[in-house]
Design an enzyme around this catalytic site. Sequence first.
Site, PDB file in Angstrom:
ATOM      1  N   ARG A  53     -12.135  -0.011 -72.521  1.00  0.00           N
ATOM      2  CA  ARG A  53     -13.577  -0.154 -72.257  1.00  0.00           C
ATOM      3  C   ARG A  53     -14.077  -1.448 -72.896  1.00  0.00           C
ATOM      4  NH1 ARG A  53     -16.956   2.004 -75.548  1.00  0.00           N
ATOM      5  NH2 ARG A  53     -15.875   3.990 -75.740  1.00  0.00           N
ATOM      6  N   TYR A 105     -32.924  -6.811 -53.643  1.00  0.00           N
ATOM      7  CA  TYR A 105     -31.975  -5.805 -53.130  1.00  0.00           C
ATOM      8  C   TYR A 105     -32.492  -4.389 -53.441  1.00  0.00           C
ATOM      9  CZ  TYR A 105     -27.805  -2.957 -52.786  1.00  0.00           C
ATOM     10  OH  TYR A 105     -26.920  -1.962 -52.461  1.00  0.00           O
ATOM     11  N   ASP A 177     -29.484 -13.344 -58.864  1.00  0.00           N
ATOM     12  CA  ASP A 177     -28.480 -12.618 -58.076  1.00  0.00           C
ATOM     13  C   ASP A 177     -27.920 -13.621 -57.067  1.00  0.00           C
ATOM     14  OD1 ASP A 177     -27.170 -11.113 -56.077  1.00  0.00           O
ATOM     15  OD2 ASP A 177     -28.421  -9.356 -56.441  1.00  0.00           O
ATOM     16  N   LYS A 202     -19.072  -7.793 -52.150  1.00  0.00           N
ATOM     17  CA  LYS A 202     -19.375  -8.539 -50.929  1.00  0.00           C
ATOM     18  C   LYS A 202     -18.396  -9.708 -50.759  1.00  0.00           C
ATOM     19  CE  LYS A 202     -22.670  -5.505 -50.975  1.00  0.00           C
ATOM     20  NZ  LYS A 202     -23.987  -5.754 -51.503  1.00  0.00           N
TER      21      LYS A 202
HETATM   22  C1  LIG Z   1     -24.827  -5.090 -52.476  1.00  0.00           C
HETATM   23  C2  LIG Z   1     -25.761  -5.871 -53.315  1.00  0.00           C
HETATM   24  C3  LIG Z   1     -26.055  -5.485 -54.636  1.00  0.00           C
HETATM   25  C4  LIG Z   1     -25.510  -4.221 -55.246  1.00  0.00           C
HETATM   26  O1  LIG Z   1     -24.144  -4.274 -55.442  1.00  0.00           O
HETATM   27  P1  LIG Z   1     -23.166  -2.994 -55.403  1.00  0.00           P
HETATM   28  O2  LIG Z   1     -21.837  -3.587 -55.567  1.00  0.00           O
HETATM   29  O3  LIG Z   1     -23.396  -2.317 -54.076  1.00  0.00           O
HETATM   30  O4  LIG Z   1     -23.584  -2.098 -56.521  1.00  0.00           O
HETATM   31  C5  LIG Z   1     -26.873  -6.305 -55.397  1.00  0.00           C
HETATM   32  N1  LIG Z   1     -27.410  -7.427 -54.869  1.00  0.00           N
HETATM   33  C6  LIG Z   1     -27.173  -7.819 -53.607  1.00  0.00           C
HETATM   34  C7  LIG Z   1     -27.798  -9.068 -53.098  1.00  0.00           C
HETATM   35  C8  LIG Z   1     -26.348  -7.053 -52.783  1.00  0.00           C
HETATM   36  O5  LIG Z   1     -26.123  -7.450 -51.512  1.00  0.00           O
END
Ligand SMILES: *Cc1c(COP(=O)(O)O)cnc(C)c1O
Length: 393
Positions: A53, A105, A177, A202
């Site tokens: 962890r 998001y 982000d 992604k």
């Molecule tokens: C998918 C997404 C998230 C969240 O991520 P997860 O891996 O699904 O928890 C956060 N920000 C953006 C822009 C996203 O497309």
Amino acid sequence: MTNHNENFETTLITASTRGDYETKTGAVNIPIYVSSTFDQEHFDSFGPFDYSRSGNPTRQALENTIAELEHGTRGFAFSSGIAAIASALLTLNAGDHIVITSEVYGGTYRFVTEVLPKYNITHTFADFSNLNEVEAAIQDNTKVLYAETPANPLLGITDLSGVIALAKKHQLKTFVDNTFMTPLYQKPLDLGADVILHSATKFLGGHSDIIAGLAVTKDEEIGNDIYFMQNSMGAILGAQDSFSLIQGIKTLNARLTLESASAEKIAHFLEKSDYVTAVHYPGLTSHPGHTTHFKQATSAGAVLSFELPSKEFTKVFVENVQIPIFAVSLGGVESILSYPVTMSHAAIPKEERDKRGITEGLLRLSVGLENVDDLIQDFEQAFAKAVEATAVK
Ligand SMILES: *Cc1c(COP(=O)(O)O)cnc(C)c1O
């Protein structure tokens, strides 16, 4: 370590293929260290790892890789993008306030509006394409400006340098982000941002096979704060998924370059189509954020959205498209078509959705690695079916 003159595409490979830390076998793929604990050789001096962890060699290879790619000093790998975002925001204290983009998001929206208030961390949403509105939302207890660019699903653009300058003026931190661009196209730390967040599920992962999140910092203090929260909350990425993500990152340039070129071609095709009422893609000069985007990023990326004349037309189109999968998520090697109204933005009330332009004819497309002309042909035949079906009624 890497040579600073090397290009980003090279670093995508060298960042993770030069460092089997412990065994020095020269393995080009970092081993998957499937171990929760680590035997300590000495009674009174411990090795670099004690418990997974707190630190795991496979995860560390990934964390070092993303830190290097984002031009940061420390990376942190989490069990999801939301875990990364939540852990970063939980470095704040009760009584603190954040100003956050209203085009955020959905999962971040839920965390900020439903979880943080329990700990007396409050927020104000602002239109981040309007810096005056962002500045007006800053309060005495504001600590963070939270940006996402391009945003979801209308690809709204935030002027990162503008937001960062505001943050510095008011002595705040900027969180960005960077999921849609990845460090291949946009490096907000270079512009002065403090924390970079990713859903690595992604484009960084790229194969729709893992859920993962990353955070990157440059400043030592905030790096220590996020490490403390990663270890305290425990939402770490496991060794197997860390390995998969390292493999995904190596092909980021190869995938995203092709996907972005295809997205641009599709955006132009859609813009010319008689059935499409709007196309949202920062690569089009018609996009309101086009100029700002290209001041801070080197490509428009592989995600776009477009509007069809009605819900009925959209339904027939989706039912007849053959190549893209119809699903939530984005960034995979397969093209992914999604319907924000019932998928990513279902939790937002209809009035609010309409106000933001998330209509019942809006589709989001994440372009994959299929032949782009096959995709265009597929859309043409599905448009023809939708025209036929909606004309009959
Ligand atoms: C998918 C997404 C998230 C969240 O991520 P997860 O891996 O699904 O928890 C956060 N920000 C953006 C822009 C996203 O497309």
